[in-house]
Design an enzyme around this catalytic site. Structure first.
Site, mmCIF file in Angstrom:
data_model
loop_
_atom_site.group_PDB
_atom_site.id
_atom_site.type_symbol
_atom_site.label_atom_id
_atom_site.label_comp_id
_atom_site.label_asym_id
_atom_site.label_seq_id
_atom_site.Cartn_x
_atom_site.Cartn_y
_atom_site.Cartn_z
ATOM 1 N N HIS A 171 0.834 -1.207 0.000
ATOM 2 C CA HIS A 171 0.000 0.000 0.000
ATOM 3 C C HIS A 171 0.865 1.251 0.000
ATOM 4 C CE1 HIS A 171 -4.414 -0.775 1.004
ATOM 5 N NE2 HIS A 171 -3.908 -1.959 0.687
ATOM 6 N N GLU A 211 -6.384 -0.104 -6.225
ATOM 7 C CA GLU A 211 -7.364 0.820 -5.651
ATOM 8 C C GLU A 211 -6.883 2.244 -5.860
ATOM 9 O OE1 GLU A 211 -5.595 -1.088 -3.201
ATOM 10 O OE2 GLU A 211 -6.866 -2.873 -3.192
#
Length: 319
Positions: free
Chosen positions: A38, A106
């Site tokens: 991430h 994402e």
């Protein structure tokens, strides 16, 4: 019977804690490691987000367990030619015990350079082309590629493992599952859905690994565990495509009130009931998974590893 591994959360812990958790996982009897990739955490309460490739370098020296990213998006924030170099180096450092888990990503992580966030079908096109680029680079040959989404000129990886890095593809719906079955070396998904496993295997994934993961919160006080999950990981209970399209942690936090403690109590594995933990992981075995990763939410990591070493893993390994 599946193998059971530990899922390291880069959203919730810094590098030193992740390395220590990996050591405890190996000592507790887990067979491999997943690690999230991430740029941002899902919310500020989670509070971390180290660069995964640096952490993998440290893990390669600290433990002997196989490692896989869960998952890397090799399409927007980082060019696939660069991801290929990182993955190849990771495989060399782990003596071939590295797998690259990839997904379509994402907006939370991928839009940070200001690029337009594409719709899902374009993201899958980009993902497929990125695999073509990376696999050619894993051969160690010079690559020139002029595709729809990527250009590579005179690129060659000099540090490569003896065998190409396996690439597993994440899917949560029919289109991504179909892509995984067609071009992936394995399939990653986060729910014990037998129909998706069947689609993958019938679509071309027969004989390839199906890999899943789940989150739990071990603790003596179940109500406190529920509150911990609600505070740190309410995002996993949000429906639909929000996880893919919301651009920042604060946008997820705005939706936090939609998730109640009652919802968490009904859906999450919380507390120290051995049967509850065993049942949640056994659901993946029943659905036909080959490997299952579990992550402990919250600070009681040592308690979790003791609990799984003495109570949960022995039951799972008995089948």
């Amino acid at each position: 019977m599946p193998e059971y591994g530990y899922f390291l959360s880069c959203e919730e812990f810094g590098p030193a804690d992740l390395v220590e958790q990996a050591r405890m996982a190996e000592q507790a009897g887990f067979s491999s490691l997943w690690i999230s990739d991430h740029y941002h955490p899902w919310n500020d309460a989670q509070g971390q987000s180290p660069f995964v490739w640096s952490v993998i370098g440290a893990l390669s020296e600290a433990v002997s367990l196989p490692i896989e990213t869960a998952v890397t998006c090799p399409t927007v924030r980082i060019h696939p030619a660069v991801v290929a170099q990182a993955a190849a180096t990771s495989a060399v450092m782990t003596n071939g015990r590295f797998r690259l888990g990839v997904g379509s990503g994402e907006a939370l992580n991928e839009h940070v350079l200001g690029h337009v966030w594409p719709p899902a079908h374009i993201r899958l096109e980009m993902l497929e082309e990125s695999l073509q680029v990376m696999r050619r680079l894993f051969t160690g040959e010079e690559v020139n590629h002029h595709g729809t989404h990527y250009t590579v000129e005179n690129a060659r990886l000099y540090t490569i493992p003896d065998e190409p890095v396996p690439i597993d593809i994440s899917g949560f719906g029919p289109a991504a599952t179909a892509l995984a079955s067609r071009v992936g070396d394995g399939f990653i998904t986060m729910t014990p859905d037998e129909s998706m496993v069947e689609q993958f295997r019938k679509g071309g994934g027969a004989g390839k690994p199906v890999i899943g993961g789940t989150k739990v919160c071990y603790g003596i006080d179940r109500a406190e565990c529920v509150r911990t999950v609600r505070k740190l990981w309410f995002n996993q209970f949000l429906p639909g495509e929000m996880a893919q399209i919301l651009p920042s942690p604060r946008h997820f936090e705005q939706l936090g009130p939609l998730v109640t403690e009652e919802m968490v109590s009904e859906k999450a594995v919380c507390g120290n009931d051995v049967d509850e933990h065993v049942s949640a992981l056994s659901a993946f075995a029943d659905a036909g998974f080959d490997r299952v990763y579990v992550n402990q939410i919250g600070p009681d990591q040592r308690g979790f590893f003791d609990f799984y070493r003495t109570k949960v893993l022995p039951q799972l390994q008995q089948g």
